[in-house]
Design a protein around this motif. Structure first.
Motif, PDB file in Angstrom:
ATOM      1  N   GLU A  42       0.832  -1.204   0.000  1.00  0.00           N
ATOM      2  CA  GLU A  42       0.000   0.000   0.000  1.00  0.00           C
ATOM      3  C   GLU A  42       0.866   1.253   0.000  1.00  0.00           C
ATOM      4  O   GLU A  42       0.576   2.220  -0.709  1.00  0.00           O
ATOM      5  CB  GLU A  42      -0.925  -0.005   1.211  1.00  0.00           C
ATOM      6  N   VAL A  43       1.946   1.231   0.775  1.00  0.00           N
ATOM      7  CA  VAL A  43       2.862   2.379   0.832  1.00  0.00           C
ATOM      8  C   VAL A  43       3.530   2.580  -0.523  1.00  0.00           C
ATOM      9  O   VAL A  43       3.606   3.695  -1.043  1.00  0.00           O
ATOM     10  CB  VAL A  43       3.924   2.174   1.926  1.00  0.00           C
ATOM     11  N   PHE A  44       4.015   1.471  -1.131  1.00  0.00           N
ATOM     12  CA  PHE A  44       4.683   1.570  -2.426  1.00  0.00           C
ATOM     13  C   PHE A  44       3.739   2.110  -3.493  1.00  0.00           C
ATOM     14  O   PHE A  44       4.104   2.979  -4.292  1.00  0.00           O
ATOM     15  CB  PHE A  44       5.228   0.210  -2.851  1.00  0.00           C
ATOM     16  N   ALA A  45       2.504   1.610  -3.519  1.00  0.00           N
ATOM     17  CA  ALA A  45       1.534   2.042  -4.517  1.00  0.00           C
ATOM     18  C   ALA A  45       1.216   3.533  -4.368  1.00  0.00           C
ATOM     19  O   ALA A  45       1.112   4.263  -5.367  1.00  0.00           O
ATOM     20  CB  ALA A  45       0.252   1.213  -4.404  1.00  0.00           C
ATOM     21  N   ALA A  46       1.063   3.996  -3.115  1.00  0.00           N
ATOM     22  CA  ALA A  46       0.748   5.401  -2.875  1.00  0.00           C
ATOM     23  C   ALA A  46       1.895   6.306  -3.312  1.00  0.00           C
ATOM     24  O   ALA A  46       1.679   7.364  -3.911  1.00  0.00           O
ATOM     25  CB  ALA A  46       0.438   5.616  -1.393  1.00  0.00           C
ATOM     26  N   LYS A  47       3.140   5.887  -3.024  1.00  0.00           N
ATOM     27  CA  LYS A  47       4.307   6.687  -3.416  1.00  0.00           C
ATOM     28  C   LYS A  47       4.465   6.707  -4.937  1.00  0.00           C
ATOM     29  O   LYS A  47       4.770   7.750  -5.523  1.00  0.00           O
ATOM     30  CB  LYS A  47       5.576   6.123  -2.771  1.00  0.00           C
ATOM     31  N   LEU A  48       4.248   5.573  -5.586  1.00  0.00           N
ATOM     32  CA  LEU A  48       4.371   5.506  -7.037  1.00  0.00           C
ATOM     33  C   LEU A  48       3.310   6.378  -7.704  1.00  0.00           C
ATOM     34  O   LEU A  48       3.584   7.081  -8.690  1.00  0.00           O
ATOM     35  CB  LEU A  48       4.247   4.060  -7.510  1.00  0.00           C
ATOM     36  N   LYS A  49       2.101   6.344  -7.170  1.00  0.00           N
ATOM     37  CA  LYS A  49       1.026   7.177  -7.711  1.00  0.00           C
ATOM     38  C   LYS A  49       1.383   8.659  -7.595  1.00  0.00           C
ATOM     39  O   LYS A  49       1.172   9.436  -8.524  1.00  0.00           O
ATOM     40  CB  LYS A  49      -0.287   6.892  -6.971  1.00  0.00           C
ATOM     41  N   LYS A  50       1.935   9.050  -6.443  1.00  0.00           N
ATOM     42  CA  LYS A  50       2.332  10.442  -6.245  1.00  0.00           C
ATOM     43  C   LYS A  50       3.442  10.829  -7.207  1.00  0.00           C
ATOM     44  O   LYS A  50       3.432  11.935  -7.763  1.00  0.00           O
ATOM     45  CB  LYS A  50       2.804  10.635  -4.798  1.00  0.00           C
ATOM     46  N   LEU A  51       4.398   9.940  -7.435  1.00  0.00           N
ATOM     47  CA  LEU A  51       5.502  10.220  -8.345  1.00  0.00           C
ATOM     48  C   LEU A  51       4.999  10.430  -9.772  1.00  0.00           C
ATOM     49  O   LEU A  51       5.371  11.407 -10.430  1.00  0.00           O
ATOM     50  CB  LEU A  51       6.508   9.073  -8.299  1.00  0.00           C
ATOM     51  N   ILE A  52       4.141   9.542 -10.251  1.00  0.00           N
ATOM     52  CA  ILE A  52       3.654   9.647 -11.624  1.00  0.00           C
ATOM     53  C   ILE A  52       2.783  10.888 -11.809  1.00  0.00           C
ATOM     54  O   ILE A  52       2.905  11.605 -12.814  1.00  0.00           O
ATOM     55  CB  ILE A  52       2.877   8.375 -12.026  1.00  0.00           C
ATOM     56  N   SER A  53       1.929  11.181 -10.846  1.00  0.00           N
ATOM     57  CA  SER A  53       1.098  12.380 -10.951  1.00  0.00           C
ATOM     58  C   SER A  53       1.969  13.636 -10.927  1.00  0.00           C
ATOM     59  O   SER A  53       1.674  14.627 -11.606  1.00  0.00           O
ATOM     60  CB  SER A  53       0.061  12.425  -9.823  1.00  0.00           C
ATOM     61  N   GLY A  54       3.062  13.593 -10.151  1.00  0.00           N
ATOM     62  CA  GLY A  54       3.985  14.724 -10.120  1.00  0.00           C
ATOM     63  C   GLY A  54       4.679  14.923 -11.453  1.00  0.00           C
ATOM     64  O   GLY A  54       4.824  16.051 -11.932  1.00  0.00           O
ATOM     65  N   LEU A  55       5.121  13.845 -12.089  1.00  0.00           N
ATOM     66  CA  LEU A  55       5.767  13.934 -13.395  1.00  0.00           C
ATOM     67  C   LEU A  55       4.799  14.468 -14.443  1.00  0.00           C
ATOM     68  O   LEU A  55       5.179  15.261 -15.319  1.00  0.00           O
ATOM     69  CB  LEU A  55       6.304  12.567 -13.813  1.00  0.00           C
ATOM     70  N   LYS A  56       3.548  14.053 -14.373  1.00  0.00           N
ATOM     71  CA  LYS A  56       2.535  14.556 -15.318  1.00  0.00           C
ATOM     72  C   LYS A  56       2.327  16.053 -15.141  1.00  0.00           C
ATOM     73  O   LYS A  56       2.183  16.792 -16.119  1.00  0.00           O
ATOM     74  CB  LYS A  56       1.211  13.806 -15.119  1.00  0.00           C
ATOM     75  N   ARG A  57       2.308  16.508 -13.892  1.00  0.00           N
ATOM     76  CA  ARG A  57       2.154  17.942 -13.630  1.00  0.00           C
ATOM     77  C   ARG A  57       3.360  18.723 -14.154  1.00  0.00           C
ATOM     78  O   ARG A  57       3.196  19.794 -14.762  1.00  0.00           O
ATOM     79  CB  ARG A  57       1.977  18.151 -12.125  1.00  0.00           C
ATOM     80  N   LEU A  58       4.569  18.218 -13.945  1.00  0.00           N
ATOM     81  CA  LEU A  58       5.766  18.895 -14.442  1.00  0.00           C
ATOM     82  C   LEU A  58       5.779  18.924 -15.969  1.00  0.00           C
ATOM     83  O   LEU A  58       6.209  19.915 -16.576  1.00  0.00           O
ATOM     84  CB  LEU A  58       7.019  18.199 -13.921  1.00  0.00           C
TER      85      LEU A  58
END
Length: 273
Positions: free
Chosen positions: A27-43
């Motif tokens: 659950e922790v890994f999935a949440a961090k990965l989701k945050k990373l990908i959404s951050g890259l999309k925003r950038l």
């Protein structure tokens, strides 16, 4: 190997000592990965254009919580910056002892992503790593979180003490764009005007009595007039207190609206406010 002009970004999370055989909380890994990908999309949106890249999983390492994200160009436009590369550069700079200066809102957002990725280090996971070719790997831990918080705090203080770069105040303006629904409840219903020039979103607020005016304009090309609130940090208003909305008939030539709105063809607009 990353495609030409793209960057591979490796993200790894390490489990706590009491987890057996190098296990990591899924659950922790999935949440961090989701945050990373959404951050890259925003950038990508900030540095290039929305949807310029997709971030594809090119490798999942066996028996580890490691994923490699590969940039895949989706639009035939020139790439100003690789979002993955810039993200890695910002992390490496924040992780070093050299003072890092925030250049723009995108840089500040990237720092916020690092703060989120580092949150929980030592509690829900041991530490993490963000790694890109030819850029120093970034360790996601308590120290990075503290450094990022300090950088963001300094940037906010500097922005608050700086002279406004653009007009700061209230102006009675008209803006062209497409109205999108946000929230029509309460005393001050709100929608977002997506500006035709540049695609920026501006908050549009009306009084409760004018909610029908707002409702009729949703998902349509409009001219919005009202008191525009400028905060001095952008040429685009942060909010428009709407007094009038005119729907543009796309069957007419939009060039008719260039210049003074007083000379606009009245048959091409529908006044609803």
């Amino acid at each position: 190997m990353a495609p030409r002009g793209g960057t591979d970004l490796k993200f790894t999370l390490y489990g706590l000592e009491h987890h057996s055989d190098g296990e990591v909380d899924g659950e922790v890994f999935a949440a961090k990965l989701k945050k990373l990908i959404s951050g890259l999309k925003r950038l990508d949106r900030d540095y290039n254009t929305a949807g310029q890249h997709r971030f594809m999983i090119s490798n999942l390492e066996f028996a580890s919580a490691t994923v490699v994200l590969r940039e895949k160009v989706m639009k035939p436009r020139s790439v100003r910056k690789s979002p993955s590369q810039r993200f890695a550069e910002i992390g490496a700079a924040a992780n070093s002892a050299i003072p890092f200066e925030v250049e723009n809102a995108a840089d500040e957002y990237a720092l916020g992503v690092y703060k989120s990725l580092s949150t929980g280090a030592g509690k829900t996971f041991s530490y993490g790593v963000v790694d890109a070719t030819e850029i120093a790997a970034v360790r996601l831990d308590k120290l990075l979180k503290t450094r990022v918080e300090n950088i963001i705090s300094r940037a906010i203080d500097a922005a608050n003490n700086a002279e406004p770069k653009y007009f700061c105040g209230v102006s009675y303006d008209t803006h062209d764009g497409t109205m999108k629904l946000v929230d029509l409840r309460g005393l001050f219903p709100e929608a977002k005007l997506v500006l035709s020039a540049g695609g920026k979103e501006v908050s549009c607020v009306v009084t409760r009595s004018d909610v029908e005016m707002l409702r009729k304009s949703l998902d349509r090309r409009v001219l919005v007039t009202g008191q525009s609130q400028y905060d001095g940090h952008s040429m685009v208003p942060s909010r428009i207190d709407v007094t009038n909305i005119k729907i543009i008939d796309l069957g007419h030539n939009i060039l008719e609206f260039c210049g003074s709105l007083k000379n606009a063809n009245p048959s091409a607009i529908e006044e609803i406010g």
